[in-house]
Design an enzyme around this catalytic site. Structure first.
Site, PDB file in Angstrom:
ATOM      1  N   ARG A  82     -18.464   1.920 -23.120  1.00 58.41           N
ATOM      2  CA  ARG A  82     -18.238   1.006 -22.015  1.00 58.41           C
ATOM      3  C   ARG A  82     -17.539   1.708 -20.852  1.00 58.41           C
ATOM      4  NH1 ARG A  82     -16.030  -1.677 -26.621  1.00 58.41           N
ATOM      5  NH2 ARG A  82     -14.444  -0.231 -25.992  1.00 58.41           N
ATOM      6  N   ARG A  93      -7.249  -0.337   1.886  1.00 59.07           N
ATOM      7  CA  ARG A  93      -8.384  -0.169   2.786  1.00 59.07           C
ATOM      8  C   ARG A  93      -8.315   1.199   3.453  1.00 59.07           C
ATOM      9  NH1 ARG A  93      -8.477  -5.382   5.938  1.00 59.07           N
ATOM     10  NH2 ARG A  93      -8.300  -6.201   3.836  1.00 59.07           N
ATOM     11  N   ASP A 117       0.792  -1.233   0.000  1.00 60.95           N
ATOM     12  CA  ASP A 117       0.000   0.000   0.000  1.00 60.95           C
ATOM     13  C   ASP A 117       0.825   1.284   0.000  1.00 60.95           C
ATOM     14  OD1 ASP A 117      -2.389  -1.318  -0.006  1.00 60.95           O
ATOM     15  OD2 ASP A 117      -2.600  -1.341   2.176  1.00 60.95           O
ATOM     16  N   MET A 135      -6.476  -2.577  -4.155  1.00 59.95           N
ATOM     17  CA  MET A 135      -6.279  -2.668  -2.712  1.00 59.95           C
ATOM     18  C   MET A 135      -5.997  -1.292  -2.111  1.00 59.95           C
ATOM     19  SD  MET A 135      -4.246  -6.098  -1.784  1.00 59.95           S
ATOM     20  CE  MET A 135      -5.079  -7.678  -1.798  1.00 59.95           C
TER      21      MET A 135
END
Ligand code: NAG
Ligand code: NAG
Length: 798
Positions: free
Chosen positions: A221, A230, A167, A228
């Site tokens: 589209r 959080r 992260d 990832m």
């Protein structure tokens, strides 16, 4: 400011000491390179090194989980994903009982130095263990499990942390181990989606289903990609920048009320510019301004209901932790691992525990607990809805990324006043197109008319000039090579015609994106200012070359992609021999006289040697290397790999080295040659080069606009001072504009490179990790960094 220490002395201090290394928490690519570097550096300084398997659980369980390592224990793991020594989650270690067991297992082996590679939770655990150490030993003595003498001999535990986290969520370091590789995975998926218009070559099941989806519908589209993060939006933010996404959701910057309308307007707006594919990137922890989660399905339903676009959601789970580590992560982990051992050897009971981080291109020691505290402050700021502060606390690089992302989102171009031209010069390099794209778009929003020049200075002389619009550069970020077309021609012989074009189109500034020829070209134009008033305009060079040999910058665009390409080539070459007999590969890399590519690739693949021009070698050195490999091969090792820069020596050619190794290795190993060639220039740009190119394009236009305003006189731009013809570079961690005339003094024109090259101090590390020529005294240890809010901080060297 930096002091060089003699590691021969450290070698003594390591003797008689024992250290251990473990990995903990979620897998992060690059952990293996860190374990390898810590182990080998530990052995190098004379310490006993133990590998602890299965993280803290292995430390608690002891027994076979704690193994004495030798040099070969960490052979051939640098290219593997995940962690070779395991990183199980461990409940037991959160209890005192567990820590008592762990302390017992360590002290019995005399281990008082511990290196932990993991996220902030794992590092906090290590610090608790360190603080409790003496009380744990006391208890063990009381219980009669260890003697008083043993406890006294090992009264203090030194710890050092390496931050392994995809992260990039740890304050104080520019990059954490694993983040760059995760970006590589994300970009591979985004590319798979974006390239479906042309040829589709990926056989991955996921990619195939995307392909069917893309080709079976001809209408608008939208692709919603959840990555990832959080609590930290780093991966989402950089992916959005590197892919030119239409909309982005990150936890640090929740959208204001009414975002649904604005997002739909944006998607419709981009349709009017001809784009048929929208990309929305969402971090898994995305929230709205009230703290309510925004899910990817909610976003999808919204797009379907409001706009009727065919929309797909993809949640990228563990894919982001998979695959092979990127070159950046391997080199970063090696550097940090070596520094971790030096820090452990220098630690005293009074030194606060540190984490090893990256600052610019240097390893630095950070106060561990202060960094953990800072990292927590970000979460608190987010919880208390102080979002602007949260972005600031993440560090200058995060904030800078965020600003640039916002700057480049769709804006209505304003009426053109002055004109500027953009061109590519020299060999193609990955990231050139990303730089052109962001430069064109920002210039348009500044109200400038932008001309693209085809085929470099030659094209400028021939008047091959076209006006660019916002959508002319759509989708350019991820494209390799040079879409404008590039040539090596220097301006010198075409000055008259170049001046003609400049005056015909009223060009008031030049943005050159290229390698050494680009630099030499801008210098020639600058020197011709005396003869031509038309050349008295701001000129900026964005260095872009696989060789990384342009003065005035630590990194050029394209170098990261090239190292990755060369590294992947070497990985495959090594793999090709698995199972067969003993073999040494001699691999030739590009780079002209500059050894950057060979050196970095050598570190990333764990090469046995990398011959480069800047580090002269003679027949004795070659003999030492051959002898070393012969020894190695006798000891069960199957493969060797030696890199040779194309111009490292005029007489010791690739063929010569091949023949030398073949003869000397006769009966022990055979030898094969590989010339990597143009694959090093090519393919899709790495996430770093996309991001770096995008940011350099923005900085260049900001600088050009300022220079144009400053030098506007009597209805035209007239700039003749040296400070208006510059190379835009990154030096350590600061973006700088260096006048080309000043750079002349630090340039070796004969060999086309800067006279001093920062990466040269990676050479001793390369040699140490390959275990020979063990003079390591040039090693420069990491500075001690104080954690403050950094004004300018950069990730991955930016
Ligand atoms: C250049 O500027 C001149 C005078 O300001 C103007 O007449 C001419 O049309 C301009 N040319 C272009 C190509 O913009
Ligand atoms: C290579 O050999 C030539 C003679 O053929 C010699 O003049 C030259 O100095 C040698 N180059 C180097 C780098 O030793």
């Amino acid at each position: 400011k930096m002091s060089s220490i003699d590691l021969e002395k450290l070698k003594m201090t390591g003797a008689g000491r024992a250290m251990a290394v473990l990995t903990s928490g979620g897998d992060a690519q690059g952990m293996n390179a860190a374990v390898r570097a810590v182990t080998r550096m530990g052995i190098y300084v004379g310490a006993k090194v133990y590998l602890i398997y299965e993280g803290y659980q292995g430390m608690v369980d002891g027994g076979d989980n704690i193994k004495l390592a030798n040099w070969q224990s960490v052979s051939n793991i640098i290219q593997q994903g995940g962690t070779a020594i395991g990183s199980a989650r461990c409940k037991a270690f959160t209890t005192r009982e567990g820590r008592i067991a762990a302390a017992f297992n360590l002290v019995k082996k005399g281990i008082t130095n511990l290196c932990v590679c993991g996220g902030d939770g794992s590092l906090t655990g290590a610090n608790i263990f360190r603080c409790e150490w003496s009380s744990l030993l006391d208890e063990l003595v009381q219980k009669g499990r260890i003697t008083d003498t043993l406890a006294k001999q090992h009264a203090h535990l030194n710890i050092v942390g390496l931050v392994g986290s995809i992260d990039n969520d740890f304050c104080g370091t520019d990059m954490t181990i694993g983040a760059d590789s995760a970006l590589h995975r994300i970009m591979e998926i985004i590319d798979a989606i974006m390239t479906t218009f042309s040829v589709f070559i990926c056989s991955h099941t996921f990619c195939k289903s995307i392909q069917m989806w893309c080709t079976s519908h001809s209408h608008q589209r939208t692709f919603v990609l959840e990555v990832m993060g959080r609590h930290c939006g780093y991966l989402a933010l950089v992916s959005a920048l590197a892919s030119g996404a239409d909309w982005l959701f990150i936890p640090e910057a929740p959208p204001q009320e009414g975002w649904e309308d604005r997002m739909c307007d944006r998607l419709e707006g981009s349709r009017t510019t001809g784009s048929r594919l929208n990309i929305i990137i969402i971090a898994e922890g995305a929230i709205d301004i009230n703290g309510k989660p925004i899910s990817s399905t909610y976003v999808k339903d919204l797009v379907v209901q409001r706009l009727g676009y065919d929309t797909r959601v993809t949640v990228l789970g563990h894919v982001q932790r998979g695959g092979t580590p990127s070159a950046f992560d391997r080199i970063l982990s090696s550097k940090l691992g070596v520094e971790a051992v030096v820090a452990l050897m220098e630690a005293t009971p009074d030194t606060p525990p540190c984490a090893i981080g990256l600052s610019g291109n240097q390893a630095v020691r950070l106060p561990l607990m202060e960094c953990v505290e800072m990292t927590k402050l970000v979460q608190i700021a987010m919880d208390e809805k102080r979002f602007e502060e949260a972005i600031k606390l993440r560090g200058g690089s995060f904030e800078n990324n965020w600003k640039i992302y916002k700057l480049l989102s769709f804006q209505k171009p304003v009426q053109s006043e002055v004109s500027l031209a953009v061109l590519n010069v020299g060999a193609p390099a990955a990231g050139m197109n990303a730089a052109v794209r962001s430069a064109v778009r920002l210039a348009l929003t500044h109200g400038q008319k932008v001309y693209a020049v085809h085929d470099g200075f030659q094209g400028l002389a021939d008047g091959k000039v076209v006006e660019m619009e916002w959508h002319s550069v759509a989708g350019w970020t991820g494209q390799g090579g040079s879409l404008l077309g590039t040539k090596r021609t220097l301006p010198e012989k075409h000055m008259e015609k170049i001046v003609e074009t400049i005056s015909k189109f009223n060009i008031s500034a030049l943005l050159v994106i290229g390698g050494f020829e680009g630099y030499a070209g801008v210098l020639q134009l600058f020197e011709a200012r005396g003869r031509y008033d038309e050349l008295c305009i701001p000129m900026c060079l964005i260095p872009a070359t696989v060789s990384n040999n342009v003065p005035g910058t630590d990194f050029s665009l394209g170098a990261d992609t090239a190292v990755n390409a060369a590294m992947e080539g070497c990985d495959k070459i090594k793999q090709s021999a698995s199972g067969t007999k003993r073999r040494v590969f001699v691999v030739e890399t590009m780079g002209g006289f500059c050894g950057y590519l060979a050196t970095c690739t050598g570190i990333a693949v764990g090469a046995d040697a990398a011959y480069i021009f800047e580090d002269p070698f003679n027949i004795q050195d070659l003999k030492t290397n051959v002898d070393h490999l012969t020894e190695k091969m006798k000891k069960d090792v199957q493969r060797g790999l030696v890199l040779r820069n194309e111009k490292c020596h005029e007489n010791y050619t690739t063929d010569f080295i091949h023949r030398l190794y073949s003869s000397e290795g006769k009966g022990i190993f055979d030898c094969r040659v590989n010339v990597l060639g143009h694959l090093q220039q090519g393919g899709a740009p790495s996430p770093f080069d996309r991001n770096f190119g995008t940011k350099l394009g923005v900085r260049a236009i900001q600088w050009i606009s300022e220079r144009m305003t400053e030098n506007f006189r009597q209805g035209r731009v007239f700039a003749n001072s040296p400070s208006t013809a510059c190379v835009l570079g990154l030096n350590r961690k600061v973006i700088s504009f260096s006048p080309v005339t000043e750079l002349k003094a630090v340039t070796d024109f004969e060999h086309r490179m800067p006279r001093v090259q920062w990466w040269f101090n990676l050479r001793p590390m390369l040699r140490m990790l390959a275990r020979y020529q063990t003079s390591f005294c040039e090693y420069v240890p990491g500075e001690i960094e104080h954690v403050t809010r950094r004004s300018i901080s950069i990730d991955h060297g930016f």
